[in-house]
Write a protein that holds these residues in place. Structure first.
Motif, PDB file in Angstrom:
ATOM      1  N   ALA A 156       4.915   7.382   2.115  1.00 56.19           N
ATOM      2  CA  ALA A 156       5.008   6.538   1.107  1.00 56.19           C
ATOM      3  C   ALA A 156       6.282   6.129   0.384  1.00 56.19           C
ATOM      4  N   SER A 157       6.264   5.299  -0.439  1.00 58.35           N
ATOM      5  CA  SER A 157       7.563   4.973  -1.138  1.00 58.35           C
ATOM      6  C   SER A 157       8.207   6.048  -1.864  1.00 58.35           C
TER       7      SER A 157
ATOM      8  N   SER B 161       0.884  -1.196   0.024  1.00 58.63           N
ATOM      9  CA  SER B 161       0.106   0.085  -0.125  1.00 58.63           C
ATOM     10  C   SER B 161       0.558   1.231   0.009  1.00 58.63           C
ATOM     11  N   GLN B 162       2.123   1.270   0.483  1.00 59.66           N
ATOM     12  CA  GLN B 162       3.011   2.448   0.741  1.00 59.66           C
ATOM     13  C   GLN B 162       3.391   2.671  -0.832  1.00 59.66           C
ATOM     14  N   ASP B 163       3.449   1.691  -1.657  1.00 60.75           N
ATOM     15  CA  ASP B 163       3.751   2.044  -2.791  1.00 60.75           C
ATOM     16  C   ASP B 163       2.936   2.865  -3.858  1.00 60.75           C
ATOM     17  N   GLU B 164       1.444   3.133  -3.261  1.00 62.33           N
ATOM     18  CA  GLU B 164       0.641   3.825  -4.182  1.00 62.33           C
ATOM     19  C   GLU B 164      -0.103   5.058  -3.348  1.00 62.33           C
ATOM     20  N   ASN B 165       0.613   5.204  -2.243  1.00 59.13           N
ATOM     21  CA  ASN B 165       0.256   6.342  -1.389  1.00 59.13           C
ATOM     22  C   ASN B 165       0.393   7.733  -1.432  1.00 59.13           C
ATOM     23  N   ASP B 166       1.361   7.964  -2.599  1.00 66.29           N
ATOM     24  CA  ASP B 166       1.884   9.211  -2.679  1.00 66.29           C
ATOM     25  C   ASP B 166       0.856  10.455  -2.841  1.00 66.29           C
TER      26      ASP B 166
ATOM     27  N   SER C 138      -2.182  10.282  -1.345  1.00 68.21           N
ATOM     28  CA  SER C 138      -3.072  10.382  -0.421  1.00 68.21           C
ATOM     29  C   SER C 138      -2.971  11.542   0.563  1.00 68.21           C
TER      30      SER C 138
ATOM     31  N   ALA D  76       0.781  10.163   2.731  1.00 68.14           N
ATOM     32  CA  ALA D  76       1.776  10.501   1.653  1.00 68.14           C
ATOM     33  C   ALA D  76       3.144  10.774   2.142  1.00 68.14           C
TER      34      ALA D  76
END
Length: 238
Positions: free
Chosen positions: A175-176, A160-165, A167, A172
């Motif tokens: 996030a990654s 989920s961290q890979d797509e939280n930018d 948010s 965010a």
């Protein structure tokens, strides 16, 4: 305690290149070894201490190469680490197969020991697949922290961290893409736990074919253990 947002963006281990801590991997491996040692003798394919001794011998040089943090990687290191996971996985799958055979064909009456053995196999299943995901995804624990993102192999899993930018800010910031976050062993163990209990991916999606195959094998193994073995043991108890 959660890190302040400023630290999330500036103090992730990837920025410091310190590498992931060695201790969690050692603890997980030793736990799998101890669970195997506790299995009934009829579920073992070799004398009780043979495979645990082999696994321990494989673990020692891995700890010697990276005693505190996983920062150094050689071809021999990768071969040893993957071999260790493969040995644990193979011994556990065989133990599960023998356990099912004992239930179906041998008419085992000792339901209490069977319940304990099923739990041991199930817990080992969680540990070994967590270790396997950890060792394979994005090149393994050393590559994930030491190599630039542009040089990382293709991901096996999407967290989920890979797509939280995009948010809300407090999400965010971790996030990654924002904090340079990468998964650690605990993240992969969580994936393994949820896959063994839900029998399917939850918040982390498999991307590669090998990840899908491994998660499928794990789900089937967990399903067999939960529905066939435990159900049969409960019926024996009654």
């Amino acid at each position: 305690m959660a890190r302040p947002r400023e630290e999330a963006q500036t103090r992730h281990p990837r920025h410091e290149r310190r590498g992931e801590a060695r201790l969690p991997g050692v603890v997980a491996t030793l736990a799998a070894i101890m669970l195997y040692l506790g299995l009934p003798q009829r579920l073992l394919i070799a004398p009780r201490y043979v495979l645990p001794a082999l696994e321990f011998l494989l673990l020692v040089p891995l700890v010697a190469i990276n005693p505190k943090r996983l920062t150094r990687q050689t071809r021999a290191f990768r071969v040893l680490s993957l071999t260790l996971v493969a040995v644990i996985a193979t011994s556990n799958v065989v133990a599960l197969g023998i356990l099912v055979h004992e239930l179906v064909y041998a008419g085992v009456k000792d339901g209490r020991s069977l319940l304990v053995a099923a739990l041991q196999v199930w817990l080992t299943n969680i540990i070994v697949f967590g270790l396997a995901y950890w060792e394979l995804d994005r090149g393994g624990p050393v590559t994930r922290t030491q190599a630039p993102r542009t040089e990382l192999p293709l991901a096996d899993f999407r967290f989920s961290q890979d797509e939280n930018d995009d948010s809300v800010q407090e999400v965010a910031d971790g996030a990654s893409g924002t904090s340079d976050w990468v998964p650690t062993l605990m993240d992969y163990l969580y994936v393994s736990v949820t896959n063994s209990t839900a029998f399917s991916p939850t918040d982390t999606m498999p991307l590669s074919t090998r990840a899908k195959v491994m998660m499928s094998v794990q789900s089937v193994s967990a399903l067999v253990t939960s529905l066939l073995v435990i159900a049969r043991a409960v019926s024996i108890l009654h």
